[in-house]
Design a protein around this motif. Structure first.
Motif, PDB file in Angstrom:
ATOM      1  N   ARG A 105       0.831  -1.217   0.000  1.00  0.00           N
ATOM      2  CA  ARG A 105       0.000   0.000   0.000  1.00  0.00           C
ATOM      3  C   ARG A 105       0.858   1.256   0.000  1.00  0.00           C
ATOM      4  NH1 ARG A 105      -4.694  -1.404   4.406  1.00  0.00           N
ATOM      5  NH2 ARG A 105      -5.648  -3.096   3.231  1.00  0.00           N
ATOM      6  N   MET A 106       1.922   1.240   0.800  1.00  0.00           N
ATOM      7  CA  MET A 106       2.819   2.396   0.841  1.00  0.00           C
ATOM      8  C   MET A 106       3.487   2.610  -0.510  1.00  0.00           C
ATOM      9  SD  MET A 106       4.535   1.935   4.612  1.00  0.00           S
ATOM     10  CE  MET A 106       5.658   3.307   4.415  1.00  0.00           C
ATOM     11  N   LEU A 107       3.907   1.524  -1.152  1.00  0.00           N
ATOM     12  CA  LEU A 107       4.545   1.622  -2.472  1.00  0.00           C
ATOM     13  C   LEU A 107       3.571   2.170  -3.508  1.00  0.00           C
ATOM     14  CD1 LEU A 107       6.924   1.092  -4.357  1.00  0.00           C
ATOM     15  CD2 LEU A 107       6.100  -1.263  -4.587  1.00  0.00           C
ATOM     16  N   LEU A 108       2.358   1.653  -3.514  1.00  0.00           N
ATOM     17  CA  LEU A 108       1.361   2.141  -4.479  1.00  0.00           C
ATOM     18  C   LEU A 108       1.028   3.609  -4.237  1.00  0.00           C
ATOM     19  CD1 LEU A 108      -1.014  -0.946  -4.696  1.00  0.00           C
ATOM     20  CD2 LEU A 108       0.642  -0.158  -6.406  1.00  0.00           C
ATOM     21  N   ASP A 109       0.959   4.030  -2.987  1.00  0.00           N
ATOM     22  CA  ASP A 109       0.733   5.449  -2.688  1.00  0.00           C
ATOM     23  C   ASP A 109       1.848   6.298  -3.287  1.00  0.00           C
ATOM     24  OD1 ASP A 109      -1.617   4.997  -1.341  1.00  0.00           O
ATOM     25  OD2 ASP A 109      -0.744   5.180   0.668  1.00  0.00           O
ATOM     26  N   ARG A 110       3.078   5.859  -3.134  1.00  0.00           N
ATOM     27  CA  ARG A 110       4.216   6.611  -3.698  1.00  0.00           C
ATOM     28  C   ARG A 110       4.137   6.666  -5.214  1.00  0.00           C
ATOM     29  NH1 ARG A 110       9.006   8.648  -0.846  1.00  0.00           N
ATOM     30  NH2 ARG A 110       8.352   8.397   1.295  1.00  0.00           N
ATOM     31  N   ILE A 111       3.838   5.538  -5.836  1.00  0.00           N
ATOM     32  CA  ILE A 111       3.749   5.488  -7.302  1.00  0.00           C
ATOM     33  C   ILE A 111       2.668   6.430  -7.801  1.00  0.00           C
ATOM     34  CG2 ILE A 111       3.056   3.999  -9.230  1.00  0.00           C
ATOM     35  CD1 ILE A 111       4.526   1.695  -7.742  1.00  0.00           C
ATOM     36  N   GLU A 112       1.562   6.517  -7.074  1.00  0.00           N
ATOM     37  CA  GLU A 112       0.442   7.360  -7.474  1.00  0.00           C
ATOM     38  C   GLU A 112       0.597   8.811  -7.034  1.00  0.00           C
ATOM     39  OE1 GLU A 112      -3.024   5.301  -6.070  1.00  0.00           O
ATOM     40  OE2 GLU A 112      -2.650   3.585  -7.381  1.00  0.00           O
ATOM     41  N   GLY A 113       1.771   9.154  -6.505  1.00  0.00           N
ATOM     42  CA  GLY A 113       2.052  10.540  -6.174  1.00  0.00           C
ATOM     43  C   GLY A 113       1.614  10.980  -4.804  1.00  0.00           C
ATOM     44  N   ARG A 114       1.123  10.069  -4.007  1.00  0.00           N
ATOM     45  CA  ARG A 114       0.725  10.418  -2.644  1.00  0.00           C
ATOM     46  C   ARG A 114       1.917  10.149  -1.734  1.00  0.00           C
ATOM     47  NH1 ARG A 114      -4.045   7.557  -4.422  1.00  0.00           N
ATOM     48  NH2 ARG A 114      -3.202   5.706  -3.418  1.00  0.00           N
ATOM     49  N   HIS A 115       2.637  11.203  -1.415  1.00  0.00           N
ATOM     50  CA  HIS A 115       3.856  11.069  -0.619  1.00  0.00           C
ATOM     51  C   HIS A 115       3.587  11.377   0.848  1.00  0.00           C
ATOM     52  CE1 HIS A 115       6.312  10.497  -4.142  1.00  0.00           C
ATOM     53  NE2 HIS A 115       5.712  11.534  -4.700  1.00  0.00           N
ATOM     54  N   THR A 116       2.458  10.910   1.324  1.00  0.00           N
ATOM     55  CA  THR A 116       2.135  11.143   2.725  1.00  0.00           C
ATOM     56  C   THR A 116       3.044  10.303   3.615  1.00  0.00           C
ATOM     57  OG1 THR A 116       0.451   9.420   2.656  1.00  0.00           O
ATOM     58  CG2 THR A 116      -0.281  11.676   2.242  1.00  0.00           C
ATOM     59  N   GLN A 117       3.389  10.879   4.713  1.00  0.00           N
ATOM     60  CA  GLN A 117       4.243  10.164   5.668  1.00  0.00           C
ATOM     61  C   GLN A 117       3.380   9.147   6.410  1.00  0.00           C
ATOM     62  OE1 GLN A 117       7.227  10.519   5.307  1.00  0.00           O
ATOM     63  NE2 GLN A 117       8.312   9.946   7.130  1.00  0.00           N
ATOM     64  N   HIS A 118       3.800   7.905   6.405  1.00  0.00           N
ATOM     65  CA  HIS A 118       3.057   6.854   7.094  1.00  0.00           C
ATOM     66  C   HIS A 118       3.743   6.530   8.413  1.00  0.00           C
ATOM     67  CE1 HIS A 118       0.359   5.720   3.797  1.00  0.00           C
ATOM     68  NE2 HIS A 118       1.367   5.980   2.992  1.00  0.00           N
ATOM     69  N   GLY A 119       2.962   6.442   9.433  1.00  0.00           N
ATOM     70  CA  GLY A 119       3.463   5.947  10.707  1.00  0.00           C
ATOM     71  C   GLY A 119       2.871   4.562  10.929  1.00  0.00           C
ATOM     72  N   ILE A 120       3.704   3.578  10.974  1.00  0.00           N
ATOM     73  CA  ILE A 120       3.230   2.211  11.114  1.00  0.00           C
ATOM     74  C   ILE A 120       3.785   1.624  12.402  1.00  0.00           C
ATOM     75  CG2 ILE A 120       3.283  -0.108  10.139  1.00  0.00           C
ATOM     76  CD1 ILE A 120       3.438   1.190   7.395  1.00  0.00           C
TER      77      ILE A 120
END
Length: 73
Positions: A46-61
């Motif tokens: 999910r984090m990778l797909l977010d990056r690919i789609e331009g969503r560079h939100t910081q994830h706290g996991i």
């Protein structure tokens, strides 16, 4: 530890990570942490797909493993 005559868990506690099959087969059986690898993989994807789609939100996991108590603690 055996060669040094250090008793597990009387003298020292030992905890492993990843809960591989061998952890329960050694003597004494190894206390370990178990992480749901499928869930971890899904989060990473999910984090990778977010990056690919331009969503560079910081994830706290926070990964909360299960403690599998065996004979080394």
């Amino acid at each position: 530890m055996k060669e040094q005559q250090i008793a597990i868990p009387a003298d020292i506690a030992v905890t492993g990570c990843d809960d591989i099959l061998l952890a329960g087969l050694v003597s004494p059986p190894l206390t370990t942490l178990r992480v749901a690898k499928e869930d971890l993989g899904e989060l990473a994807m999910r984090m990778l797909l977010d990056r690919i789609e331009g969503r560079h939100t910081q994830h706290g996991i926070v990964i909360e493993p299960d403690l599998i108590v065996r004979g080394t603690t």
